[in-house]
Motif scaffolding. Sequence first.
Motif, mmCIF file in Angstrom:
data_model
loop_
_atom_site.group_PDB
_atom_site.id
_atom_site.type_symbol
_atom_site.label_atom_id
_atom_site.label_comp_id
_atom_site.label_asym_id
_atom_site.label_seq_id
_atom_site.Cartn_x
_atom_site.Cartn_y
_atom_site.Cartn_z
ATOM 1 N N ALA A 66 27.597 -79.421 -60.073
ATOM 2 C CA ALA A 66 28.653 -80.044 -59.267
ATOM 3 C C ALA A 66 28.856 -81.503 -59.667
ATOM 4 O O ALA A 66 29.999 -81.966 -59.798
ATOM 5 C CB ALA A 66 28.302 -79.940 -57.782
ATOM 6 N N ALA A 67 27.764 -82.232 -59.860
ATOM 7 C CA ALA A 67 27.872 -83.650 -60.214
ATOM 8 C C ALA A 67 28.541 -83.833 -61.572
ATOM 9 O O ALA A 67 29.435 -84.675 -61.730
ATOM 10 C CB ALA A 67 26.486 -84.301 -60.210
ATOM 11 N N ALA A 70 32.341 -82.881 -61.341
ATOM 12 C CA ALA A 70 33.144 -83.917 -60.691
ATOM 13 C C ALA A 70 33.310 -85.121 -61.616
ATOM 14 O O ALA A 70 34.409 -85.680 -61.730
ATOM 15 C CB ALA A 70 32.500 -84.338 -59.371
ATOM 16 N N TRP A 85 35.638 -84.076 -56.206
ATOM 17 C CA TRP A 85 34.602 -83.445 -55.375
ATOM 18 C C TRP A 85 35.183 -82.264 -54.588
ATOM 19 O O TRP A 85 34.543 -81.213 -54.475
ATOM 20 C CB TRP A 85 33.990 -84.457 -54.415
ATOM 21 C CG TRP A 85 33.039 -85.417 -55.030
ATOM 22 C CD1 TRP A 85 33.166 -86.770 -55.086
ATOM 23 C CD2 TRP A 85 31.800 -85.117 -55.693
ATOM 24 N NE1 TRP A 85 32.085 -87.322 -55.736
ATOM 25 C CE2 TRP A 85 31.230 -86.333 -56.112
ATOM 26 C CE3 TRP A 85 31.121 -83.931 -55.966
ATOM 27 C CZ2 TRP A 85 30.019 -86.411 -56.784
ATOM 28 C CZ3 TRP A 85 29.904 -83.998 -56.638
ATOM 29 C CH2 TRP A 85 29.366 -85.217 -57.037
ATOM 30 N N GLU A 86 36.395 -82.419 -54.057
ATOM 31 C CA GLU A 86 37.022 -81.312 -53.313
ATOM 32 C C GLU A 86 37.288 -80.117 -54.223
ATOM 33 O O GLU A 86 37.090 -78.970 -53.825
ATOM 34 C CB GLU A 86 38.314 -81.783 -52.643
ATOM 35 C CG GLU A 86 38.042 -82.650 -51.436
ATOM 36 C CD GLU A 86 39.295 -82.881 -50.617
ATOM 37 O OE1 GLU A 86 40.173 -82.000 -50.581
ATOM 38 O OE2 GLU A 86 39.361 -83.956 -49.994
ATOM 39 N N ARG A 89 34.049 -78.346 -54.771
ATOM 40 C CA ARG A 89 33.678 -77.563 -53.582
ATOM 41 C C ARG A 89 34.519 -76.303 -53.451
ATOM 42 O O ARG A 89 34.034 -75.272 -52.993
ATOM 43 C CB ARG A 89 33.808 -78.425 -52.328
ATOM 44 C CG ARG A 89 32.516 -79.108 -51.942
ATOM 45 C CD ARG A 89 32.583 -79.729 -50.559
ATOM 46 N NE ARG A 89 33.426 -80.908 -50.492
ATOM 47 C CZ ARG A 89 33.119 -82.095 -50.994
ATOM 48 N NH1 ARG A 89 31.982 -82.257 -51.611
ATOM 49 N NH2 ARG A 89 33.939 -83.104 -50.879
ATOM 50 N N ARG A 102 25.189 -87.964 -56.558
ATOM 51 C CA ARG A 102 26.484 -88.437 -56.021
ATOM 52 C C ARG A 102 26.613 -89.943 -56.213
ATOM 53 O O ARG A 102 27.660 -90.434 -56.630
ATOM 54 C CB ARG A 102 26.629 -88.079 -54.532
ATOM 55 C CG ARG A 102 26.875 -86.611 -54.281
ATOM 56 C CD ARG A 102 27.165 -86.373 -52.797
ATOM 57 N NE ARG A 102 28.396 -86.996 -52.388
ATOM 58 C CZ ARG A 102 29.594 -86.420 -52.417
ATOM 59 N NH1 ARG A 102 29.722 -85.198 -52.839
ATOM 60 N NH2 ARG A 102 30.660 -87.072 -52.012
#
Length: 110
Positions: A66-67, A70, A85-86, A89, A102
């Motif tokens: 995820a990191a 993004a 980030w959205e 997700r 983050r």
Amino acid sequence: MVSLCRVGTAQVPARCESVQVWLVDRPNRNARPDIVLREAADALAALRAEDKIAFIHCFEARSRTAAVAALYSARHRGVPLPQAWEDVRATLPGCAPQPFLRDAVERITG
């Protein structure tokens, strides 16, 4: 394939180019997490610039993946970080990046 965790040689198909990025998913276990995250996002961008299909993964696809995703979106696609980030997700609903990751993404895109 950009691997953010340990993989064995049997886990990487012969037809795949494999980029290994050693990023530990625990605070204070990476000497320079900002550099590692930046290099992982840049490796993903380089593969895509060569018109390659690029996969990025870690053990659970929750934190490291995820990191880096993004960061890639913000750094190489011009997506504002909150939107990046959205988007992550939306694709990985169970994502939960470690706070230190983050924070590093925030610093890098600052």
